[in-house]
Design an enzyme around this catalytic site. Structure first.
Site, PDB file in Angstrom:
ATOM      1  CB  CYS A  70      11.822 -26.268  -9.011  1.00 20.83           C
ATOM      2  SG  CYS A  70      10.775 -24.861  -8.806  1.00 20.83           S
ATOM      3  CG  ASN A  75       9.049 -20.251 -11.456  1.00 21.42           C
ATOM      4  OD1 ASN A  75       8.675 -19.425 -12.149  1.00 21.42           O
ATOM      5  ND2 ASN A  75      10.316 -20.310 -11.014  1.00 21.42           N
ATOM      6  CB  CYS A 129       8.976 -24.074  -3.281  1.00 18.55           C
ATOM      7  SG  CYS A 129       7.330 -23.953  -2.805  1.00 18.55           S
ATOM      8  NE  ARG A 130      11.804 -27.906  -5.261  1.00 18.90           N
ATOM      9  CZ  ARG A 130      11.521 -29.228  -5.970  1.00 18.90           C
ATOM     10  NH1 ARG A 130      12.322 -30.252  -5.626  1.00 18.90           N
ATOM     11  NH2 ARG A 130      10.662 -29.216  -6.670  1.00 18.90           N
ATOM     12  CB  SER A 131      13.370 -22.575  -9.625  1.00 16.26           C
ATOM     13  OG  SER A 131      11.956 -22.272 -10.000  1.00 16.26           O
ATOM     14  CG  ASP A 133       8.404 -30.083  -3.557  1.00 11.61           C
ATOM     15  OD1 ASP A 133       8.210 -28.893  -3.067  1.00 11.61           O
ATOM     16  OD2 ASP A 133       7.496 -30.320  -4.591  1.00 11.61           O
TER      17      ASP A 133
END
Ligand code: 4NP
Length: 151
Positions: free
Chosen positions: A8, A11, A13-15, A122
């Site tokens: 993301c 690195n 929040c999402r990934s 995001d």
């Protein structure tokens, strides 16, 4: 050993969620999973507390993770590079050296909605509900990834 990288922007929040969720669904002695960000804002730091909390709610610990930046070396070190959104994809593809590198880059929600190139939104500037929604999306997508990779 199949090697899968989740990417993301930050690195944090999402990934990190994608890494933790996929690891919870596969045999990690056979499948290596890691994550990275295209940006360098948070290198060395922990995942965002809201990602830590939503993962913990579903019994997944991501507090061992430390933020790192995506590098060209990752094209050699991984078999599949899952990006969270179209912006991540552009940033990663800019670093690709050849078609082989480019072919490794996939949108993670294309596992659920093939060829639609849907973004994992995001959640960084939003509220807690965004983290829950991201968790649910990634959980569904990682179920498909795990089924395919463990076959
Ligand atoms: P992520 O979210 O890409 O899901 O980790 C973000 C985290 C931090 C920033 C942007 C996105 N940031 O600009 O600091």
């Amino acid at each position: 050993m199949t090697r899968i990288l989740m990417v993301c922007l930050g690195n944090i929040c999402r990934s990190p969620l994608a890494e933790g969720i996929l690891k919870s669904k596969v045999d990690t002695s056979k499948i290596f999973v890691d994550s990275a960000g295209t940006g360098n804002y948070h290198v060395g730091g922990l995942p965002d507390q809201r990602s830590i909390d939503v993962a913990k709610k579903y019994a997944i610990d991501i507090t061992y993770q430390r933020c790192r930046q995506f590098t060209v070396q990752d094209f050699d070190d991984f078999d599949v590079i899952y990006v969270m959104d179209n912006s991540n994809r552009r940033n990663v593809l800019e670093l690709a050296r050849n078609q082989r590198d480019k072919d490794k880059v996939k949108m993670i929600l294309n596992e659920l909605f093939p060829n639609e190139n849907v973004d994992v939104p995001d959640p960084y500037t939003g509220g807690l509900n965004g983290f829950e929604q991201v968790f649910q999306m990634l959980n569904k997508a990682c179920t498909v990834v795990a089924q395919n990779v463990m076959q």
